[in-house]
Scaffold this motif. Structure first.
Motif: not given
Length: 323
Positions: A220-226
């Motif tokens: 959940v936290k990584f998807m905006p970064v991706l």
């Protein structure tokens, strides 16, 4: 009996030719598809924005409708035109490639310009507003398919220029394989990207082990970064591919000064590093210089597109120039 054996031998021969043809088509499709990598990355990076504001249950149906529209664009609208050009007006392929490359440079440079000099856009705000929920889905799907048409045209033209087929049927088969393969790759990736946060949320709430729940929270936290990484990579790919297309097109048209100098400079960079890194350094230097040229050419095109081409299209279509 001898006749039957002869027939079986002929059938075996035909099967071998058919198998070889399939291998040739697959190999040619792979080679042509690799040439379109930059546009494919941008396509995969652009499409998720059209799914913002929808319930998770609507995301996959919307992606499927966009996928169908993309296949229609490539196989029904663009492929016949590409085949006609290849066989009756091959001289037009390079100018069309350069036109598409200019569009990529313009789009990439506009994104870079917006990052360096942030500014509000009434057209974008209006386009991204929710408005009537009943019409939002249709509006977004139509917008995505229109964007896909432009990128698909570039993909098909690049692929066509890279295909080396002995006859028109092999050429058509290879182009069809590229069209289907690229579409499935792009929108399969988009589906995976937009649903990954839902997978993460499900794991965070329902995983039976702490490791599983931690993995879910991490997703959940990584998807905006991706998504940010995809945006940067997509923009860089647009500028690299667009710039290289323009430079190569100038060489084909007899203006090879810039391309020859970039090749020489890249060669010098490649041979200034240890031997094991020569190829990588040379490729990186050339791609960087192609990208820098893409930015420069795109910045030149921004005022031309916004002050001349946009108003001209608006006067014909009746729509606002900002759209």
């Amino acid at each position: 009996m001898s006749g039957l054996l002869a027939l079986l031998d002929d059938v075996a021969g035909i099967a071998k030719v058919a198998a070889a043809s399939v291998d040739d088509v697959a190999a040619a499709a792979g080679k042509a598809g690799a040439k379109t990598a930059g546009v494919i990355i941008d396509d995969a990076a652009v499409t998720p924005k059209y799914l913002q504001g929808f319930a998770p249950a609507r995301e996959l149906p919307i992606i499927w409708r966009i996928t169908r529209g993309s296949l229609f664009n490539k196989l029904i609208l663009l492929m016949p035109v590409a085949m006609l050009l290849a066989n009756f007006a091959p001289w037009a392929i390079t100018p069309l490639l350069m036109l598409g490359g200019s569009y990529l440079c313009f789009e990439g440079a506009e994104k870079v310009f917006h990052v360096l000099f942030p500014h509000a856009s009434h057209a974008i705000d209006e386009d991204m507003s929710v408005k009537d929920p009943g019409h939002l889905e249709e509006q977004k799907i139509k917008g995505a398919i229109k964007t896909d048409f432009i990128l698909s045209a570039e993909i098909m033209t690049i692929a066509l220029a890279a295909i080396e087929a002995p006859n028109v049927w092999m050429q058509a088969a290879t182009l069809a394989v590229v069209a289907i393969g690229v579409t499935l790759a792009v929108y399969g990736s988009v589906a995976l990207i937009v649903k990954m946060d839902d997978v993460g949320l499900y794991l965070a709430q329902n995983a039976p082990t702490p490791v599983g729940r931690g993995l879910g929270r991490g997703l959940v936290k990584f998807m905006p970064v991706l998504m940010k990484i995809l945006s940067v990579v997509g923009t860089a790919a647009m500028l690299w591919v667009g710039g290289s297309i323009i430079i190569h097109g100038l060489e084909v048209l007899g203006f090879g000064w810039l391309g020859h100098h970039i090749h020489d400079w890249a060669y010098a960079v490649g041979h200034a590093v240890p031997a094991g890194w020569t190829g990588f350094a040379e490729w990186t230097a050339k791609a960087t210089m192609d990208g820098v040229f893409g930015v420069a050419w795109g910045l030149v095109l921004i005022p031309l597109a916004t002050k001349v081409i946009g108003p001209a299209i608006a006067s014909v279509s009746g729509k606002k120039a900002s759209h």
